[in-house]
Design a protein around this motif. Structure first.
Motif, PDB file in Angstrom:
ATOM      1  N   ASN A 398       0.852  -1.201   0.000  1.00  0.00           N
ATOM      2  CA  ASN A 398       0.000   0.000   0.000  1.00  0.00           C
ATOM      3  C   ASN A 398       0.880   1.241   0.000  1.00  0.00           C
ATOM      4  O   ASN A 398       0.951   1.992   0.970  1.00  0.00           O
ATOM      5  CB  ASN A 398      -0.915  -0.013   1.230  1.00  0.00           C
ATOM      6  N   LYS A 403      -1.109   4.600  -5.362  1.00  0.00           N
ATOM      7  CA  LYS A 403      -2.377   5.273  -5.069  1.00  0.00           C
ATOM      8  C   LYS A 403      -2.628   6.358  -6.115  1.00  0.00           C
ATOM      9  O   LYS A 403      -2.013   7.435  -6.071  1.00  0.00           O
ATOM     10  CB  LYS A 403      -2.341   5.878  -3.660  1.00  0.00           C
ATOM     11  N   GLY A 417       0.700   9.251   1.186  1.00  0.00           N
ATOM     12  CA  GLY A 417      -0.571   8.603   0.907  1.00  0.00           C
ATOM     13  C   GLY A 417      -1.491   8.539   2.097  1.00  0.00           C
ATOM     14  O   GLY A 417      -2.615   8.048   1.997  1.00  0.00           O
ATOM     15  N   SER A 431      -6.230   1.820  -0.044  1.00  0.00           N
ATOM     16  CA  SER A 431      -5.576   2.530  -1.136  1.00  0.00           C
ATOM     17  C   SER A 431      -6.296   3.813  -1.535  1.00  0.00           C
ATOM     18  O   SER A 431      -5.818   4.546  -2.399  1.00  0.00           O
ATOM     19  CB  SER A 431      -5.457   1.619  -2.365  1.00  0.00           C
TER      20      SER A 431
END
Length: 462
Positions: A398, A403, A417, A431
């Motif tokens: 992740n 993303k 993120g 995500s």
């Protein structure tokens, strides 16, 4: 003349203003530029038109004069040559899958002596059976951290809950055991205690000081605000109980401390709470927004106009404190404009599930404290500490670069993120960043940059 063909103006530059100061952030280098009228006109036109500077510069000469425009172009050429403007995105290749574990959150108490309304941990038990960690589970956790830490020397351990001081005897044993392990392993434990302060007494405070334990003390601000949500089990307020203890603890000069508060949709004027805390004499403060889709106290999208305006006022308040000679260490404004965020922050938001884990009183292992109690995220148990590889891969995979919503965000290198848990609890998908949190974080970064510029200018003048 440099060519900007193919340069991504939206993703790689950010132009903003505060109190009449025009600031340009070059996203990939982290360089900050304060613009005069000529520079602001040129950069704003380039960003809006997504075009090279020369045609716009030629048009500007009639308004600003050829000499001023040519001087600006020379400065920009120099900044470009120095890698401080119009820089391309760097590749962040890290051995992310093989990073050692360097931090543990030990939930030594799934129980609490308060009933805070907005508590994400279901008033301390995380929706599970109330329980205190035994000393053997704690010792195995410290040994596990050492075994998994590789060449990392400085290790982080946070005693958390619930209210960890409900299990103070075990905390004391674990700190002393950690100090013993240091002498035989060459490692160093940096211990932190997060507490509501109700149980702080002379003996506990002396132990904290003697063992160099950092402390995070919960106080939401003004008495009426603190006692609105931070209540005792009998429904009474906690302000008058905890403030004398917090003052006593800070007066003893712990190795580090924060006053940690939460603001909710019921006190969107949280600058007044920061001001109150500072006027009490505290200079290290964290005010966190309540978040989460199922929390009646959380900041929602409808609150954002008021919240973002309040962050502007908070920026001005911190600037006024600086000018008065009171340096307030406000957690969310801690930006190192020279070195930038750490690798974990830039690469994946944080090290949860990779460099950082949580262990419950039963010894169960989770990626972070906000996933405790969710069976889908249980990674193992300290009695057989082989982590669930599938869950680990969810977190190692992740990453910021995966993303799509983050790729065009100018703030991406300051948050990587965003928070995995915030995203998951908002949408069910880690995500997809929580946009409410994103908006607040972008505003905080602008405020932090402005404040750093003000401090640097005033220090230079002095």
């Amino acid at each position: 003349m440099l060519s900007l063909q193919g340069f991504d103006f939206d993703a790689d530059l950010h132009l903003f203003q505060h109190q009449g100061m025009r600031i340009l952030l070059d996203v990939n280098s982290g360089a900050v530029h304060v613009l005069d009228d000529v520079g602001h006109c040129l950069l704003r036109s380039m960003i809006e038109g997504r075009c090279d500077m020369q045609p716009i510069a030629d048009q500007m000469k009639s308004e600003f004069g050829e000499e001023a425009v040519n001087e600006l172009l020379a400065e920009m050429e120099g900044a470009y040559a120095a890698g401080a403007i119009f820089t391309k995105e760097q590749s962040l290749e890290a051995i992310w899958f093989d990073l050692p574990i360097k931090a543990l959150c030990l939930n030594v108490a799934h129980a609490c002596n308060m009933r805070c309304h907005y508590c994400f941990a279901s008033q301390g038990d995380f929706g599970m059976k109330p329980l205190l960690m035994d000393v053997e589970t704690g010792k195995r956790s410290l040994e596990f951290l050492i075994d998994q830490s590789g060449t990392v020397k400085n290790l982080e351990v946070d005693f958390f809950g619930g209210e960890p001081l409900l299990n103070v005897a075990v905390i004391k044993e674990l700190v002393l055991y950690g100090r013993q392990l240091e002498s035989t392993t060459g490692k160093r434990f940096n211990f932190t205690l997060t507490t509501n302060a109700v149980l702080l007494d002379e003996d506990i405070m002396a132990f904290i000081i003697a063992n160099d334990i950092s402390i995070i003390l919960s106080l939401d601000g003004r008495p009426v605000i603190n006692d609105l949500h931070r209540i005792m089990n009998d429904g009474s307020g906690s302000y008058e109980i905890i403030l004398p203890k917090i003052r006593d603890m800070v007066a003893r000069r712990p190795v580090s401390y924060y006053i940690r508060g939460t603001f909710t949709k019921w006190n969107l004027d949280f600058c007044n709470d920061l001001k109150h805390i500072v006027e009490l004499g505290f200079d290290a403060v964290s005010l966190e927004p309540a978040v989460g889709p199922n929390n009646a106290y959380s900041i929602k999208s409808s609150d954002l106009p008021e919240v973002l305006a309040e962050y502007d006022r908070l920026t001005d308040l911190l600037a006024s404190f600086h000018r008065e000679g009171r340096e307030v260490n406000f957690f969310h404004y801690n930006l190192d404009l020279q070195k930038g965020p750490c690798l974990a922050k830039r690469y994946s938001g944080c090290g949860a599930g990779v460099e950082y884990l949580v262990i419950t009183p039963e010894g169960d292992i989770y990626p972070c404290h906000q996933f405790v109690g969710e069976s889908a995220f249980r990674m193992g148990n300290i009695s057989q500490p082989e982590l669930d590889g599938d869950i680990s891969r969810v977190f190692t995979g992740n990453r910021l670069k995966d993303k799509s919503q983050c790729r065009k965000c100018w703030a991406r290198n300051y948050c990587g993120g965003g928070c995995h848990a915030n995203a998951y609890h908002a949408s069910g998908d880690m995500s997809v960043p929580d946009q409410v949190s994103c908006e607040m974080h972008r505003k905080r970064i602008e405020g932090a940059i402005y404040l750093e510029v003000i401090k640097n200018w005033e220090n230079r003048d002095q």
